[in-house]
Each structure stands twice: as C-alpha cells, then as structure tokens.
Scaffold this motif. Structure first.
Motif, PDB file in Angstrom:
ATOM      1  N   VAL A 107       0.913  -1.044  -0.057  1.00 19.32           N
ATOM      2  CA  VAL A 107      -0.127   0.015   0.165  1.00 19.32           C
ATOM      3  C   VAL A 107       0.754   1.153   0.068  1.00 19.32           C
ATOM      4  CG1 VAL A 107      -1.938   1.233   1.285  1.00 19.32           C
ATOM      5  CG2 VAL A 107      -1.770  -1.338   1.158  1.00 19.32           C
ATOM      6  N   THR A 108       0.474   2.283  -0.708  1.00 17.71           N
ATOM      7  CA  THR A 108       1.133   3.471  -0.885  1.00 17.71           C
ATOM      8  C   THR A 108       0.258   4.577  -0.456  1.00 17.71           C
ATOM      9  OG1 THR A 108       0.191   4.059  -3.182  1.00 17.71           O
ATOM     10  CG2 THR A 108       2.456   2.836  -3.136  1.00 17.71           C
ATOM     11  N   GLY A 109       0.737   5.890  -0.413  1.00 16.55           N
ATOM     12  CA  GLY A 109      -0.193   6.861   0.023  1.00 16.55           C
ATOM     13  C   GLY A 109       0.332   7.253   1.498  1.00 16.55           C
ATOM     14  N   THR A 110      -0.633   7.946   2.476  1.00 15.94           N
ATOM     15  CA  THR A 110       0.047   8.378   3.674  1.00 15.94           C
ATOM     16  C   THR A 110      -0.830   8.016   4.623  1.00 15.94           C
ATOM     17  OG1 THR A 110      -1.334  10.299   3.204  1.00 15.94           O
ATOM     18  CG2 THR A 110       0.719  10.664   2.355  1.00 15.94           C
ATOM     19  N   GLY A 111      -1.901   7.074   4.434  1.00 18.50           N
ATOM     20  CA  GLY A 111      -2.740   6.613   5.310  1.00 18.50           C
ATOM     21  C   GLY A 111      -2.020   5.580   6.403  1.00 18.50           C
ATOM     22  N   GLU A 112      -2.870   5.004   7.421  1.00 21.57           N
ATOM     23  CA  GLU A 112      -2.142   4.117   8.493  1.00 21.57           C
ATOM     24  C   GLU A 112      -1.861   2.722   7.815  1.00 21.57           C
ATOM     25  OE1 GLU A 112      -6.162   2.517  10.485  1.00 21.57           O
ATOM     26  OE2 GLU A 112      -5.736   4.584  10.899  1.00 21.57           O
ATOM     27  N   GLU A 113      -2.385   2.443   6.633  1.00 19.94           N
ATOM     28  CA  GLU A 113      -1.943   1.199   5.809  1.00 19.94           C
ATOM     29  C   GLU A 113      -1.001   1.217   5.006  1.00 19.94           C
ATOM     30  OE1 GLU A 113      -5.837   0.563   4.175  1.00 19.94           O
ATOM     31  OE2 GLU A 113      -6.544  -0.884   5.777  1.00 19.94           O
ATOM     32  N   ARG A 114      -0.301   2.539   4.996  1.00 25.96           N
ATOM     33  CA  ARG A 114       0.762   2.546   4.037  1.00 25.96           C
ATOM     34  C   ARG A 114       1.905   1.626   4.438  1.00 25.96           C
ATOM     35  NH1 ARG A 114       3.705   6.560   1.074  1.00 25.96           N
ATOM     36  NH2 ARG A 114       6.221   6.111   1.454  1.00 25.96           N
ATOM     37  N   GLY A 115       2.477   0.747   3.482  1.00 24.70           N
ATOM     38  CA  GLY A 115       3.612  -0.250   3.866  1.00 24.70           C
ATOM     39  C   GLY A 115       2.980  -1.431   3.974  1.00 24.70           C
ATOM     40  N   ALA A 116       1.554  -1.845   4.448  1.00 29.27           N
ATOM     41  CA  ALA A 116       0.878  -3.018   4.426  1.00 29.27           C
ATOM     42  C   ALA A 116       0.828  -3.612   3.181  1.00 29.27           C
ATOM     43  CB  ALA A 116      -0.377  -2.807   4.951  1.00 29.27           C
ATOM     44  N   GLU A 117       1.020  -5.053   3.198  1.00 27.15           N
ATOM     45  CA  GLU A 117       0.727  -5.665   1.816  1.00 27.15           C
ATOM     46  C   GLU A 117      -0.368  -6.385   1.917  1.00 27.15           C
ATOM     47  OE1 GLU A 117       4.332  -8.610   1.798  1.00 27.15           O
ATOM     48  OE2 GLU A 117       5.684  -7.067   1.097  1.00 27.15           O
ATOM     49  N   PHE A 118      -1.090  -6.307   1.017  1.00 28.30           N
ATOM     50  CA  PHE A 118      -2.358  -6.734   0.654  1.00 28.30           C
ATOM     51  C   PHE A 118      -2.288  -7.855  -0.691  1.00 28.30           C
ATOM     52  CE2 PHE A 118      -4.834  -2.792   1.897  1.00 28.30           C
ATOM     53  CZ  PHE A 118      -4.518  -3.119   3.156  1.00 28.30           C
ATOM     54  N   GLU A 119      -2.746  -9.148  -0.403  1.00 27.24           N
ATOM     55  CA  GLU A 119      -2.841 -10.266  -1.454  1.00 27.24           C
ATOM     56  C   GLU A 119      -4.143 -10.312  -1.990  1.00 27.24           C
ATOM     57  OE1 GLU A 119      -2.128 -14.804  -1.667  1.00 27.24           O
ATOM     58  OE2 GLU A 119      -1.329 -13.821  -0.001  1.00 27.24           O
ATOM     59  N   PHE A 120      -4.131  -9.942  -3.438  1.00 27.34           N
ATOM     60  CA  PHE A 120      -5.346  -9.671  -4.233  1.00 27.34           C
ATOM     61  C   PHE A 120      -5.891 -10.886  -5.014  1.00 27.34           C
ATOM     62  CE2 PHE A 120      -4.385  -5.380  -3.393  1.00 27.34           C
ATOM     63  CZ  PHE A 120      -5.737  -4.920  -3.218  1.00 27.34           C
ATOM     64  N   SER A 121      -7.216 -11.121  -5.371  1.00 31.50           N
ATOM     65  CA  SER A 121      -7.503 -12.200  -5.986  1.00 31.50           C
ATOM     66  C   SER A 121      -8.982 -11.587  -6.626  1.00 31.50           C
ATOM     67  CB  SER A 121      -7.386 -13.466  -5.300  1.00 31.50           C
ATOM     68  OG  SER A 121      -8.629 -13.436  -4.271  1.00 31.50           O
ATOM     69  N   TRP A 122      -9.340 -12.792  -7.228  1.00 28.25           N
ATOM     70  CA  TRP A 122     -10.980 -12.485  -7.825  1.00 28.25           C
ATOM     71  C   TRP A 122     -11.780 -13.560  -7.272  1.00 28.25           C
ATOM     72  CZ3 TRP A 122     -10.943  -7.986 -10.735  1.00 28.25           C
ATOM     73  CH2 TRP A 122      -9.765  -7.424 -11.264  1.00 28.25           C
ATOM     74  N   VAL A 123     -13.115 -13.069  -6.960  1.00 26.20           N
ATOM     75  CA  VAL A 123     -14.105 -13.991  -6.798  1.00 26.20           C
ATOM     76  C   VAL A 123     -15.230 -13.754  -7.985  1.00 26.20           C
ATOM     77  CG1 VAL A 123     -13.660 -13.888  -4.091  1.00 26.20           C
ATOM     78  CG2 VAL A 123     -15.390 -12.397  -5.092  1.00 26.20           C
ATOM     79  N   ASP A 124     -15.767 -14.943  -8.265  1.00 28.80           N
ATOM     80  CA  ASP A 124     -16.831 -14.851  -9.107  1.00 28.80           C
ATOM     81  C   ASP A 124     -18.106 -14.257  -8.490  1.00 28.80           C
ATOM     82  OD1 ASP A 124     -15.350 -16.425 -11.143  1.00 28.80           O
ATOM     83  OD2 ASP A 124     -15.927 -18.160 -10.330  1.00 28.80           O
TER      84      ASP A 124
END
Length: 155
Positions: free
Chosen positions: A105-122
């Motif tokens: 995660v980029t930007g200036t929020g509190e989640e900056r630096g967190a890693e999110f694992e993305f996928s798709w759901v039908d």
C-alpha cells in the motif's frame, strides 16, 4: 446526561470488476472477511476522486474503464462513542490479466506499507465480507437494480 454526538467519516469504496463476472478482493489484516479497496475521503476531496486514489494506493491498478456511482449510505461503525461511515460505493471495471498479486500500500494513510494479497471472486458470491462491504455487490450483476439503488446522496 446528554447523548454523545456521532462522528461521521466519509469513505470511498471500490467494486473493481474484471470481465463483468469477477470482483477484486483481498483479505486485509485485522478484519474478519474479505475486503475491497476503500478508504477515507480527504478534506475537500470528492468521493469519486477518493475512490480512484484509494484503488490505486491499495491495489496498484492504475487504469479503469469507467467509474460508476452505485450507492451512498450511512453505516454504523460503532455505537459508543457513536461513529458512522458515510460510504460511497463505485463500480470500476478494469482489464487485468493477473489472477493473484501482492501489492504494498502506498499513500499517506495508516495502511501505508501493508501488503495486501489480491485475487478475484466470481459474481455473484456468497463470500463473507468485513465491514458489510458486500452490501451493494448485487447491483454489479443486475443493471436494473444498480439504476434504482437507494442513494443517500449523489456526488
């Protein structure tokens, strides 16, 4: 004793879809259930600008086909002290070939630096979503319903 005044926080929520049949999700830290890219609308920022910014910061995707407002509601985050989210939901179709990826995660929020694992759901999906973020998913599969979704306010 006087009742506590509620705090209202504006949020922008992105339903990012692929091929009209899949929804982009991640399992974020500290929440029970799937999430979608979303975040706080900054002071002076329009929700439609915030949703694009949040989608880029949280997913790394930068190019969307279009942006469609689905609904705006008021959701109770907690009762005491009262905190309400004024949530604006948008549909952002995208062309994306990756089925899975991890984004920092980029930007200036509190989640900056967190890693999110993305996928798709039908779609449609019976998956469990955190924070009631699935409230308007049904409108992604039914254009007639999307046109009549109950909005609190349009932007």
């Amino acid at each position: 004793m006087q009742p506590q005044r509620a705090t209202y926080v504006k949020k922008a929520c992105a339903y990012i879809t692929r091929n009209g049949s899949e929804l982009l999700v991640f399992d974020g830290p500290g929440h029970d259930g799937l999430q979608i890219p979303k975040g706080t609308v900054e002071p002076g920022e329009k929700p439609r600008v915030a949703v694009q910014r949040e989608a880029v910061e949280e997913s790394g995707l930068a190019s969307f086909e279009r942006l469609q407002h689905i609904a705006t509601d008021v959701w109770t985050r907690r009762e005491s002290p009262p905190k309400r989210y004024v949530r604006s939901f948008y549909h952002l179709p995208v062309h994306e070939s990756r089925d899975h990826w991890v984004h920092t995660v980029t930007g200036t929020g509190e989640e900056r630096g967190a890693e999110f694992e993305f996928s798709w759901v039908d779609l449609p999906t019976d998956a469990t979503f955190a924070l009631d973020l699935d409230d308007y998913i049904h409108s992604l599969t039914s254009p007639a319903e999307a046109a009549t979704a109950g909005d609190v306010a349009a932007d």
